[in-house]
Motif scaffolding. Structure first.
Motif, short mmCIF file in Angstrom:
data_model
loop_
_atom_site.label_atom_id
_atom_site.label_comp_id
_atom_site.label_asym_id
_atom_site.label_seq_id
_atom_site.Cartn_x
_atom_site.Cartn_y
_atom_site.Cartn_z
N ARG A 86 0.83 -1.21 0.00
CA ARG A 86 0.00 0.00 0.00
C ARG A 86 0.86 1.25 0.00
O ARG A 86 0.59 2.22 -0.72
N GLN A 87 1.92 1.25 0.80
CA GLN A 87 2.82 2.41 0.86
C GLN A 87 3.49 2.63 -0.49
O GLN A 87 3.59 3.76 -0.95
N ARG A 88 3.91 1.55 -1.14
CA ARG A 88 4.53 1.68 -2.46
C ARG A 88 3.51 2.26 -3.44
O ARG A 88 3.83 3.14 -4.23
N ARG A 89 2.30 1.74 -3.39
CA ARG A 89 1.26 2.22 -4.30
C ARG A 89 1.05 3.71 -4.12
O ARG A 89 0.89 4.46 -5.09
N GLU A 90 1.05 4.16 -2.87
CA GLU A 90 0.78 5.57 -2.60
C GLU A 90 1.95 6.48 -2.97
O GLU A 90 1.74 7.63 -3.35
N THR A 91 3.17 5.98 -2.86
CA THR A 91 4.33 6.87 -3.08
C THR A 91 4.99 6.71 -4.45
O THR A 91 5.52 7.68 -4.98
N VAL A 92 4.95 5.53 -5.03
CA VAL A 92 5.72 5.29 -6.25
C VAL A 92 4.84 5.19 -7.49
O VAL A 92 5.20 5.71 -8.55
N GLU A 93 3.70 4.56 -7.38
CA GLU A 93 2.89 4.32 -8.57
C GLU A 93 2.32 5.61 -9.17
O GLU A 93 2.19 5.72 -10.38
N HIS A 94 1.98 6.58 -8.33
CA HIS A 94 1.40 7.82 -8.85
C HIS A 94 2.35 8.55 -9.81
O HIS A 94 1.92 8.95 -10.90
N PRO A 95 3.62 8.75 -9.46
CA PRO A 95 4.51 9.42 -10.42
C PRO A 95 4.62 8.69 -11.75
O PRO A 95 4.61 9.32 -12.81
N PHE A 96 4.69 7.34 -11.71
CA PHE A 96 4.81 6.61 -12.97
C PHE A 96 3.53 6.73 -13.80
O PHE A 96 3.59 6.86 -15.02
N GLY A 97 2.38 6.71 -13.13
CA GLY A 97 1.12 6.89 -13.86
C GLY A 97 1.04 8.27 -14.49
O GLY A 97 0.61 8.42 -15.63
N THR A 98 1.49 9.29 -13.76
CA THR A 98 1.49 10.65 -14.29
C THR A 98 2.43 10.77 -15.47
O THR A 98 2.09 11.36 -16.51
N MET A 99 3.63 10.20 -15.35
CA MET A 99 4.59 10.26 -16.46
C MET A 99 4.06 9.53 -17.69
O MET A 99 4.20 10.01 -18.81
N LYS A 100 3.43 8.37 -17.49
CA LYS A 100 2.86 7.63 -18.62
C LYS A 100 1.78 8.45 -19.31
O LYS A 100 1.72 8.50 -20.54
N ALA A 101 0.94 9.12 -18.52
CA ALA A 101 -0.12 9.94 -19.11
C ALA A 101 0.47 11.08 -19.92
O ALA A 101 0.00 11.41 -21.01
N ARG A 102 1.52 11.69 -19.41
CA ARG A 102 2.16 12.81 -20.12
C ARG A 102 2.88 12.35 -21.38
O ARG A 102 2.97 13.09 -22.35
N MET A 103 3.45 11.15 -21.33
CA MET A 103 4.20 10.63 -22.49
C MET A 103 3.26 10.16 -23.59
O MET A 103 3.70 9.87 -24.69
N GLY A 104 1.99 10.02 -23.30
CA GLY A 104 1.08 9.55 -24.33
C GLY A 104 0.83 8.07 -24.18
O GLY A 104 0.80 7.34 -25.17
#
Length: 147
Positions: A86-104
């Protein structure tokens, strides 16, 4: 006495224990898809009352990746701290999801590891700069860059 419902690896003996209590010793090592797999089995399965529940072959053969102990260690850490996922999901997954959305979405625009690494580094830099601007503000950031 508690009977295990699954096969348990015994690192001291380098063998597996089956639900019926028999040991499946190490037999040989093979390589599949670039992975070295150690193979374990016993011939005691032919007389076992649990055989029909465990295998359709003459005996149950269990492959074990040579680095399986690392996966076991990770699982033990997760079992000891269930909140880690849960801690990983809250701290690490969000940045990668945001970067993926920005990259297309889901893929890199370049090929080969050095080019993909550079593309990823630029994405991380852009994400970090956006975070700094949102937290500190653009004017203090520009003043810090000039200084």
């Amino acid at each position: 006495q508690i009977v295990a419902l699954y096969f348990v690896y015994l690192p001291e003996e380098d063998a597996y224990r089956c639900p019926a209590g028999e040991q499946l010793p190490y037999r040989f090592t093979s390589e599949e898809d670039g992975k070295r797999l150690r193979r374990y089995w016993t011939t005691a399965c032919q007389d076992c009352s649990l055989k029909s529940q465990r295998t359709t072959g003459p005996e149950r053969r269990i492959p074990r990746w040579e680095h399986e102990h690392l996966l076991d260690a990770v699982q033990q850490r997760l079992d000891a701290n269930p909140q880690a996922v849960r801690q990983r999901r809250e701290t690490v997954e969000h940045p990668f999801g945001t970067m993926k959305a920005r990259m297309g979405a889901t893929h890199f625009l370049t090929k080969t590891l050095p080019k993909v690494a550079a593309e990823m580094a630029l994405s991380v830099l852009a994400y970090n700069m956006t975070r700094v601007m949102n937290i500190v503000g653009t004017k203090p950031l520009m003043a810090a860059i000039v200084a």
